[in-house]
Design a protein around this motif. Structure first.
Motif, PDB file in Angstrom:
ATOM      1  N   GLY A  85       0.796  -1.219   0.000  1.00  0.00           N
ATOM      2  CA  GLY A  85       0.000   0.000   0.000  1.00  0.00           C
ATOM      3  C   GLY A  85       0.829   1.268   0.000  1.00  0.00           C
ATOM      4  O   GLY A  85       0.374   2.319  -0.480  1.00  0.00           O
ATOM      5  N   THR A  86       2.040   1.198   0.541  1.00  0.00           N
ATOM      6  CA  THR A  86       2.902   2.381   0.588  1.00  0.00           C
ATOM      7  C   THR A  86       3.862   2.453  -0.598  1.00  0.00           C
ATOM      8  O   THR A  86       4.711   3.349  -0.652  1.00  0.00           O
ATOM      9  N   GLY A  87       3.731   1.522  -1.525  1.00  0.00           N
ATOM     10  CA  GLY A  87       4.579   1.544  -2.711  1.00  0.00           C
ATOM     11  C   GLY A  87       6.024   1.174  -2.445  1.00  0.00           C
ATOM     12  O   GLY A  87       6.916   1.570  -3.203  1.00  0.00           O
ATOM     13  N   THR A  88       6.273   0.423  -1.383  1.00  0.00           N
ATOM     14  CA  THR A  88       7.653   0.031  -1.036  1.00  0.00           C
ATOM     15  C   THR A  88       7.790  -1.490  -1.021  1.00  0.00           C
ATOM     16  O   THR A  88       8.514  -2.045  -0.195  1.00  0.00           O
ATOM     17  N   LEU A  89       7.094  -2.139  -1.935  1.00  0.00           N
ATOM     18  CA  LEU A  89       7.083  -3.598  -1.938  1.00  0.00           C
ATOM     19  C   LEU A  89       8.473  -4.180  -2.194  1.00  0.00           C
ATOM     20  O   LEU A  89       8.762  -5.308  -1.773  1.00  0.00           O
ATOM     21  N   LYS A  90       9.333  -3.425  -2.861  1.00  0.00           N
ATOM     22  CA  LYS A  90      10.684  -3.928  -3.113  1.00  0.00           C
ATOM     23  C   LYS A  90      11.483  -4.079  -1.813  1.00  0.00           C
ATOM     24  O   LYS A  90      12.477  -4.820  -1.769  1.00  0.00           O
ATOM     25  N   SER A  91      11.045  -3.386  -0.763  1.00  0.00           N
ATOM     26  CA  SER A  91      11.726  -3.504   0.534  1.00  0.00           C
ATOM     27  C   SER A  91      11.256  -4.720   1.326  1.00  0.00           C
ATOM     28  O   SER A  91      11.817  -5.008   2.390  1.00  0.00           O
ATOM     29  N   GLN A 108       9.578   7.884   4.566  1.00  0.00           N
ATOM     30  CA  GLN A 108       8.764   8.898   5.236  1.00  0.00           C
ATOM     31  C   GLN A 108       8.542   8.501   6.701  1.00  0.00           C
ATOM     32  O   GLN A 108       8.135   7.377   6.998  1.00  0.00           O
ATOM     33  N   TRP A 109       8.746   9.460   7.591  1.00  0.00           N
ATOM     34  CA  TRP A 109       8.659   9.158   9.013  1.00  0.00           C
ATOM     35  C   TRP A 109       7.237   8.845   9.459  1.00  0.00           C
ATOM     36  O   TRP A 109       7.034   8.074  10.394  1.00  0.00           O
ATOM     37  N   TYR A 110       6.233   9.436   8.802  1.00  0.00           N
ATOM     38  CA  TYR A 110       4.868   9.120   9.228  1.00  0.00           C
ATOM     39  C   TYR A 110       4.513   7.679   8.888  1.00  0.00           C
ATOM     40  O   TYR A 110       3.717   7.040   9.592  1.00  0.00           O
ATOM     41  N   TYR A 111       5.097   7.132   7.828  1.00  0.00           N
ATOM     42  CA  TYR A 111       4.903   5.715   7.531  1.00  0.00           C
ATOM     43  C   TYR A 111       5.629   4.840   8.556  1.00  0.00           C
ATOM     44  O   TYR A 111       5.143   3.766   8.932  1.00  0.00           O
ATOM     45  N   LYS A 112       6.787   5.296   8.992  1.00  0.00           N
ATOM     46  CA  LYS A 112       7.521   4.548  10.017  1.00  0.00           C
ATOM     47  C   LYS A 112       6.702   4.471  11.308  1.00  0.00           C
ATOM     48  O   LYS A 112       6.558   3.400  11.911  1.00  0.00           O
ATOM     49  N   PHE A 113       6.171   5.619  11.740  1.00  0.00           N
ATOM     50  CA  PHE A 113       5.362   5.631  12.962  1.00  0.00           C
ATOM     51  C   PHE A 113       4.069   4.836  12.778  1.00  0.00           C
ATOM     52  O   PHE A 113       3.595   4.181  13.716  1.00  0.00           O
ATOM     53  N   LEU A 114       3.501   4.900  11.582  1.00  0.00           N
ATOM     54  CA  LEU A 114       2.293   4.125  11.306  1.00  0.00           C
ATOM     55  C   LEU A 114       2.571   2.635  11.446  1.00  0.00           C
ATOM     56  O   LEU A 114       1.781   1.893  12.056  1.00  0.00           O
ATOM     57  N   TYR A 115       3.697   2.192  10.912  1.00  0.00           N
ATOM     58  CA  TYR A 115       4.057   0.776  11.003  1.00  0.00           C
ATOM     59  C   TYR A 115       4.298   0.361  12.451  1.00  0.00           C
ATOM     60  O   TYR A 115       3.801  -0.676  12.909  1.00  0.00           O
ATOM     61  N   ILE A 116       5.057   1.174  13.179  1.00  0.00           N
ATOM     62  CA  ILE A 116       5.397   0.825  14.562  1.00  0.00           C
ATOM     63  C   ILE A 116       4.148   0.767  15.443  1.00  0.00           C
ATOM     64  O   ILE A 116       3.982  -0.149  16.258  1.00  0.00           O
TER      65      ILE A 116
END
Length: 233
Positions: free
Chosen positions: A136-142, A208-216
């Motif tokens: 969903g965040t477009g980072t599937l390669k990670s 993006q830090w808001y994605y990091k906080f969302l994941y955590i």
């Protein structure tokens, strides 16, 4: 007459002690079987999935030199869940009545079975949601980097869990102090895992830090609290 009664008492006491020791060993055989099975899984993984690598080589391996990351991630995850269930199942207060009512071939789940299925469902669902998060965040390669990093982290923790299993089931200890230590250790490992994910050189989390906080918050903290309530409250 007195000597005969004394000898009979000694014989009965000796028999009782021997019987008790035998029962203790039998009750903990399942722990030995699980640990042995986990070790064999790791031997298979290192020999056949990582080209006869040692533990040190596996932990120091770079992503470019790695192979079979998905299968390794699955094996490490299964071993971790099994060992964690062995360690914490004795601290689970009760098995819910609705769970005990579900019987397989006439057998109901004990604390270990309930804990194992709860952990398996928990980590399976969390892995699925994590995959959807990356998609969903477009980072599937990670996602591959995530599997690679998580495998190393949980592999290391599972080795520690093996030692804890032996200590918990085959040595005398103060139960309350031990589980206090487990709780503190869990908090430390949880925070360390978050730092590993945030500071990983593979950048396994979105930039993006808001994605990091969302994941955590949504895929680490909230699910862990829900699992804690399910097992211990």
């Amino acid at each position: 007459m007195f000597l005969k009664d004394f000898c009979n008492s000694v014989y009965i006491l000796t028999f009782a002690k021997n019987y008790l020791l035998v029962r203790i060993v039998e009750q903990n055989d399942w722990v030995v079987f699980i640990i042995t099975g986990c070790i064999l899984l790791y031997v298979f993984m290192l020999l056949y999935l990582h080209r006869d690598s040692s533990v040190k080589v596996f932990l120091m391996q770079k992503f470019a030199d790695s192979s079979n990351n998905f299968l390794s991630w699955v094996i490490v995850g299964l071993v971790f869940i099994l060992l964690l269930a062995v360690v914490i199942s004795q601290a689970v207060p009760i098995v819910p009545q609705k769970v005990r009512d579900i019987q397989l071939f006439g057998y109901e789940l004990n604390k270990f079975g309930f804990t194992f299925l709860a952990l398996l469902s928990f980590y399976g669902l969390k892995s699925l949601l994590s995959y959807l998060f990356y998609a969903g965040t477009g980072t599937l390669k990670s996602w591959s980097y995530f599997q690679f990093t998580a495998s190393k982290f949980y592999f290391t923790v599972s080795l520690l869990l093996m030692l804890l299993c032996f200590y918990q089931y085959f040595y005398e200890f103060d139960v309350l102090k031990l589980f206090d230590f487990y709780f503190i250790g869990f908090i430390v490992l949880f925070l360390f895992k978050i730092m590993v994910y945030l500071l990983s050189p593979q950048h396994i989390l979105p930039h993006q830090w808001y994605y990091k906080f969302l994941y955590i918050c949504t895929l680490q903290i909230a699910p862990t609290i829900a699992l804690w309530k399910l097992l211990f409250l």
